[in-house]
Scaffold this motif. Structure first.
Motif, PDB file in Angstrom:
ATOM      1  N   ALA A 181       0.863  -1.249   0.025  1.00  0.00           N
ATOM      2  CA  ALA A 181      -0.140   0.050  -0.152  1.00  0.00           C
ATOM      3  C   ALA A 181       0.793   1.188  -0.017  1.00  0.00           C
ATOM      4  CB  ALA A 181      -0.924   0.023   1.164  1.00  0.00           C
ATOM      5  N   GLN A 182       0.862   2.076  -0.761  1.00  0.00           N
ATOM      6  CA  GLN A 182       1.598   3.298  -1.020  1.00  0.00           C
ATOM      7  C   GLN A 182       0.501   4.582  -1.199  1.00  0.00           C
ATOM      8  OE1 GLN A 182       4.451   3.411  -4.043  1.00  0.00           O
ATOM      9  NE2 GLN A 182       4.381   5.756  -4.378  1.00  0.00           N
ATOM     10  N   TYR A 183       0.814   5.465  -0.312  1.00  0.00           N
ATOM     11  CA  TYR A 183       0.083   6.739  -0.333  1.00  0.00           C
ATOM     12  C   TYR A 183       0.218   7.770  -1.084  1.00  0.00           C
ATOM     13  CZ  TYR A 183      -2.115   4.232   3.715  1.00  0.00           C
ATOM     14  OH  TYR A 183      -2.445   3.347   4.565  1.00  0.00           O
ATOM     15  N   VAL A 184      -0.588   8.524  -1.567  1.00  0.00           N
ATOM     16  CA  VAL A 184      -0.621   9.555  -2.503  1.00  0.00           C
ATOM     17  C   VAL A 184      -0.849  10.911  -1.811  1.00  0.00           C
ATOM     18  CG1 VAL A 184      -1.457  10.788  -4.600  1.00  0.00           C
ATOM     19  CG2 VAL A 184      -1.304   8.231  -4.514  1.00  0.00           C
ATOM     20  N   PRO A 185      -0.083  11.926  -1.622  1.00  0.00           N
ATOM     21  CA  PRO A 185      -0.300  13.057  -0.843  1.00  0.00           C
ATOM     22  C   PRO A 185      -1.359  13.682  -1.462  1.00  0.00           C
ATOM     23  CG  PRO A 185       1.790  13.197  -2.124  1.00  0.00           C
ATOM     24  CD  PRO A 185       1.419  11.851  -2.438  1.00  0.00           C
ATOM     25  N   TYR A 186      -1.859  14.794  -0.676  1.00  0.00           N
ATOM     26  CA  TYR A 186      -2.841  15.558  -1.411  1.00  0.00           C
ATOM     27  C   TYR A 186      -2.291  17.278  -1.568  1.00  0.00           C
ATOM     28  CZ  TYR A 186      -3.088  17.179   3.844  1.00  0.00           C
ATOM     29  OH  TYR A 186      -2.872  17.518   5.107  1.00  0.00           O
ATOM     30  N   ARG A 188      -3.849  20.937  -1.392  1.00  0.00           N
ATOM     31  CA  ARG A 188      -5.117  22.067  -1.424  1.00  0.00           C
ATOM     32  C   ARG A 188      -6.467  21.134  -1.103  1.00  0.00           C
ATOM     33  NH1 ARG A 188      -4.455  27.035  -3.434  1.00  0.00           N
ATOM     34  NH2 ARG A 188      -6.538  27.241  -4.623  1.00  0.00           N
ATOM     35  N   GLY A 189      -6.294  20.153  -0.347  1.00  0.00           N
ATOM     36  CA  GLY A 189      -7.438  19.250   0.071  1.00  0.00           C
ATOM     37  C   GLY A 189      -7.942  18.091  -1.374  1.00  0.00           C
ATOM     38  N   GLN A 190      -7.205  17.881  -2.303  1.00  0.00           N
ATOM     39  CA  GLN A 190      -7.428  16.932  -3.326  1.00  0.00           C
ATOM     40  C   GLN A 190      -6.366  16.420  -3.751  1.00  0.00           C
ATOM     41  OE1 GLN A 190      -8.696  20.070  -6.027  1.00  0.00           O
ATOM     42  NE2 GLN A 190     -10.678  19.265  -6.283  1.00  0.00           N
ATOM     43  N   VAL A 191      -6.401  15.104  -4.375  1.00  0.00           N
ATOM     44  CA  VAL A 191      -5.359  14.296  -4.764  1.00  0.00           C
ATOM     45  C   VAL A 191      -4.300  14.990  -5.552  1.00  0.00           C
ATOM     46  CG1 VAL A 191      -4.718  12.300  -6.233  1.00  0.00           C
ATOM     47  CG2 VAL A 191      -6.703  12.038  -4.784  1.00  0.00           C
ATOM     48  N   ASP A 192      -3.158  14.954  -5.010  1.00  0.00           N
ATOM     49  CA  ASP A 192      -1.870  15.798  -5.747  1.00  0.00           C
ATOM     50  C   ASP A 192      -1.649  14.959  -7.132  1.00  0.00           C
ATOM     51  OD1 ASP A 192       0.451  16.708  -6.830  1.00  0.00           O
ATOM     52  OD2 ASP A 192       1.420  16.797  -4.768  1.00  0.00           O
ATOM     53  N   LEU A 193      -2.263  15.508  -8.061  1.00  0.00           N
ATOM     54  CA  LEU A 193      -2.163  14.844  -9.451  1.00  0.00           C
ATOM     55  C   LEU A 193      -0.617  14.614 -10.068  1.00  0.00           C
ATOM     56  CD1 LEU A 193      -5.089  16.576 -11.430  1.00  0.00           C
ATOM     57  CD2 LEU A 193      -4.996  14.277 -10.108  1.00  0.00           C
ATOM     58  N   HIS A 194       0.060  15.628  -9.841  1.00  0.00           N
ATOM     59  CA  HIS A 194       1.450  15.423 -10.214  1.00  0.00           C
ATOM     60  C   HIS A 194       2.178  14.271  -9.713  1.00  0.00           C
ATOM     61  CE1 HIS A 194       5.421  16.964 -11.472  1.00  0.00           C
ATOM     62  NE2 HIS A 194       5.974  16.796 -10.288  1.00  0.00           N
ATOM     63  N   SER A 195       1.843  14.273  -7.989  1.00  0.00           N
ATOM     64  CA  SER A 195       2.446  13.108  -7.244  1.00  0.00           C
ATOM     65  C   SER A 195       1.949  11.878  -7.690  1.00  0.00           C
ATOM     66  CB  SER A 195       2.423  13.235  -5.619  1.00  0.00           C
ATOM     67  OG  SER A 195       2.690  12.314  -4.932  1.00  0.00           O
ATOM     68  N   LEU A 196       0.749  11.795  -8.087  1.00  0.00           N
ATOM     69  CA  LEU A 196       0.073  10.487  -8.665  1.00  0.00           C
ATOM     70  C   LEU A 196       0.740  10.153  -9.934  1.00  0.00           C
ATOM     71  CD1 LEU A 196      -1.966   8.257  -8.630  1.00  0.00           C
ATOM     72  CD2 LEU A 196      -3.574  10.030  -9.758  1.00  0.00           C
ATOM     73  N   LYS A 197       0.864  10.740 -10.859  1.00  0.00           N
ATOM     74  CA  LYS A 197       1.538  10.741 -11.894  1.00  0.00           C
ATOM     75  C   LYS A 197       2.975  10.043 -11.772  1.00  0.00           C
ATOM     76  CE  LYS A 197       2.196  12.279 -16.893  1.00  0.00           C
ATOM     77  NZ  LYS A 197       1.852  13.758 -17.535  1.00  0.00           N
ATOM     78  N   ASN A 198       3.657  10.652 -11.096  1.00  0.00           N
ATOM     79  CA  ASN A 198       5.124  10.239 -10.647  1.00  0.00           C
ATOM     80  C   ASN A 198       5.193   8.958 -10.318  1.00  0.00           C
ATOM     81  OD1 ASN A 198       6.018  12.724 -11.869  1.00  0.00           O
ATOM     82  ND2 ASN A 198       6.439  13.709  -9.906  1.00  0.00           N
TER      83      ASN A 198
END
Length: 448
Positions: A181-186, A188-198
Motif C-alpha cells: 500500500a503506497q499513499y498519494v499525498p494531497y 489543497r484538499g485534493q489528490v496531488d495529480l503530479h505526485s500521482l503521475k510520478n
C-alpha cells in the motif's frame, strides 16, 4: 417460566456419563483460595415494567439523535428515514434472515438480494453488484485485492484524502497478502495529480480515491481515471451513495470498481453500526468479486425464480480458490437500502442530495463569516466541509455539547499537520434552526 432446555433427568444422565455426582465437581480444579464464597451485591429482583423503566432511564443518559442535532459525519450520517423502512425490516421473515443455503426455499430473501444488487448497479452505473459486504472499509479493501489479482501486480496507490480508517483497513488487508500500500499525498484538499503521475509504474495495480473525499471535497475523477488507465491500473472509487443523486455516477467517468458505505440508505446512526458495504464492478470482474451474487432465472415450468448465481467464498469452494474470506452479507441492512431507495425513487434521491448540498453551503457561509473561522481548502464540496478554528476543537465541541448540539469532527487525530481544524457534516435532517443554533454558539465563543 424457565428457559433451560435440559431437565433434571437429563442432567443426572450427563453427570453419570462423566462419572461424577454433582455439577460442582466440574469445578474442582479451581483452587479454593480464589473461589468466591460470599454473597453477590446484586439489586433485588424487579418486575418487567420496573426493568423497562430502569433501562429507559439509562438510555436517556445517551445523547441520541432524536434529541440532539448532529453535525458529526465522517462516514456515518444522520439522514431522515421513512417509517416504512423499519416496518418492513421488522417482518419476521426478513428480520432473522441469513445466507440462504437452500435457495429453492428462500425465494423472498434471494429476491430482496437481487433487487438490492439491481439498485446498486443503477446507482453506480456499473454492470454487476454483489449482495453486500460488512462495511465501506472492507469493501474498499476487497476491491484493492481484486485489482491486484486481476492485474497480476502487487501495489495499490491510495489517496490520503480517503477516510483514514478506510486506509488503515485496506493497508492491513493488502499487507496480510504480501501486497504493498503506497499513499498519494494531497494538495489543497485534493489528490496531488503530479505526485500521482510520478508514482504510477508497472507495479501499480490500482488507484484508490474517495468521491467526495474525506473532507467532502470533489476530486478530479476523470483526470485520475485517465492517469490510472494509461498505466494499465484499475480505477477504484469509494462513493457516498446519497451524493449520487446529483453527482456523476462512477461508471460514467471510468471507474472499474465502485464501493462505498450504504448506512445512509435507510440505516440509522447507532453507536457505530451495523453498517453496509456495497461493491459494484465491470462485468469482466464478476468471477473475481468477493461475497455472493443472486441471479434471476426460470424454472422447468417457466416460472421466474431466484438463485445464488456465484458464491466464490471458502464455505462453498476450495479455500485456495476463494476470492475472499468474507463469509456473510449484511442482508438486513441491504434490505433497508432496497426499501429506502424504492420508496424515495430517483427524484427523491435527487431532492435529498440537493437538500444536503444547499444546507451544507448555508452552514459553511455562516461559519466562515465568524471571526477566526476560515476555509481549510478552496475546492467544491458536497455536504461536508473542513474549517480551521480559532479555538481548540475539543473546547468548541464541549461548549456545543452543553447547549445540546453534537459538533463536528476534530481533525487533529487524523491530520495533525492541519492545526486546529474541524469537519462539519450537514444532511437534509438538519433544519435552519439547527444550523443557526450551531453558528450562534461558535460566534459567542469567537467573541469571548
Amino acid at each position: 417460566m424457565r428457559y433451560i432446555p435440559t431437565t433434571e433427568k437429563d442432567r443426572e444422565a450427563m453427570l453419570k456419563s462423566l462419572g461424577i455426582s454433582s455439577i460442582e465437581e466440574l469445578f474442582n480444579d479451581i483452587p479454593e483460595e480464589v473461589r468466591f464464597r460470599g454473597e453477590l451485591s446484586l439489586p433485588p429482583p424487579q418486575s418487567e415494567i420496573e426493568v423497562l423503566n430502569s433501562l429507559r432511564a439509562l438510555a436517556q443518559k445517551n445523547a441520541d439523535l432524536d434529541r440532539y442535532p448532529s453535525f458529526l459525519g465522517a462516514g456515518a450520517y444522520d439522514h431522515l428515514i421513512p417509517s416504512a423502512v423499519q416496518h418492513i425490516l421488522d417482518r419476521a421473515e426478513f428480520y432473522t434472515s441469513y445466507t440462504p443455503y437452500q435457495p429453492e426455499i428462500s425465494q423472498g430473501t434471494l429476491q430482496a438480494m437481487y433487487e438490492y444488487q439491481s439498485l446498486i448497479c443503477n446507482l453506480t452505473e456499473m454492470d454487476v453488484a454483489n449482495a453486500s459486504m460488512y462495511d465501506g472499509a472492507t469493501a474498499l479493501a476487497e476491491a484493492a485485492i481484486l485489482a491486484c489479482g486481476a492485474t497480476g501486480r502487487g501495489k495499490a496507490l491510495i489517496a490520503r484524502t480517503i477516510h483514514p480508517e478506510y486506509r488503515q483497513v485496506t493497508q492491513l488487508y493488502l499487507e496480510s497478502r504480501g501486497l504493498e500500500a503506497q499513499y498519494v499525498p494531497y494538495d489543497r484538499g485534493q489528490v496531488d495529480l503530479h505526485s500521482l503521475k510520478n508514482n504510477l509504474d508497472e507495479d501499480v495495480a490500482c488507484v484508490l480515491i474517495q468521491q467526495p473525499n474525506f473532507w467532502g471535497l470533489l476530486e478530479e475523477v476523470e483526470e485520475i481515471a485517465s492517469l490510472a488507465h494509461e498505466n494499465g491500473a484499475l480505477f477504484i472509487v469509494c462513493v457516498n451513495p446519497i451524493s449520487l443523486g446529483i453527482l456523476e455516477a462512477p461508471g460514467n467517468y471510468g471507474a472499474d470498481i465502485a464501493v462505498g458505505e450504504g448506512q445512509s440508505l435507510g440505516g440509522p446512526v447507532a453507536f457505530g453500526g451495523p453498517f453496509l458495504g456495497f461493491f459494484a464492478a465491470r462485468d469482466k470482474f464478476i468471477r473475481q468479486m468477493p461475497g455472493r451474487i443472486a441471479g434471476a432465472t426460470n424454472d422447468a415450468q417457466g416460472r421466474r425464480g431466484f438463485v445464488l448465481t456465484l458464491q466464490t467464498r471458502e464455505q462453498h469452494i476450495r479455500r485456495e480458490r476463494a476470492t475472499s474470506n468474507i463469509c456473510s452479507n449484511q442482508a438486513l441492512n441491504a434490505l433497508a437500502a432496497t426499501v429506502f431507495l424504492s420508496l424515495i425513487g430517483k427524484e427523491g434521491l435527487q431532492e435529498v442530495a440537493n437538500l444536503c448540498l444547499q444546507k451544507a453551503h448555508y452552514a459553511y457561509r455562516k461559519i466562515v463569516s465568524i471571526k477566526g473561522f476560515a476555509p481549510l481548502f478552496p475546492g467544491a464540496f458536497f455536504s461536508e466541509f473542513p474549517v480551521s478554528t480559532p479555538l481548540p476543537p475539543e473546547k468548541i465541541n464541549k461548549a456545543l455539547w452543553e447547549r445540546g448540539i453534537i459538533g463536528g469532527l476534530d481533525l487533529k487525530a487524523y491530520y495533525p499537520e492541519l492545526g486546529p481544524a474541524m469537519l462539519f457534516s450537514v444532511t437534509e435532517a438538519r433544519t435552519r434552526e439547527d444550523i443557526d443554533a450551531l453558528t450562534q454558539v461558535l460566534e459567542e465563543m469567537a467573541n469571548e
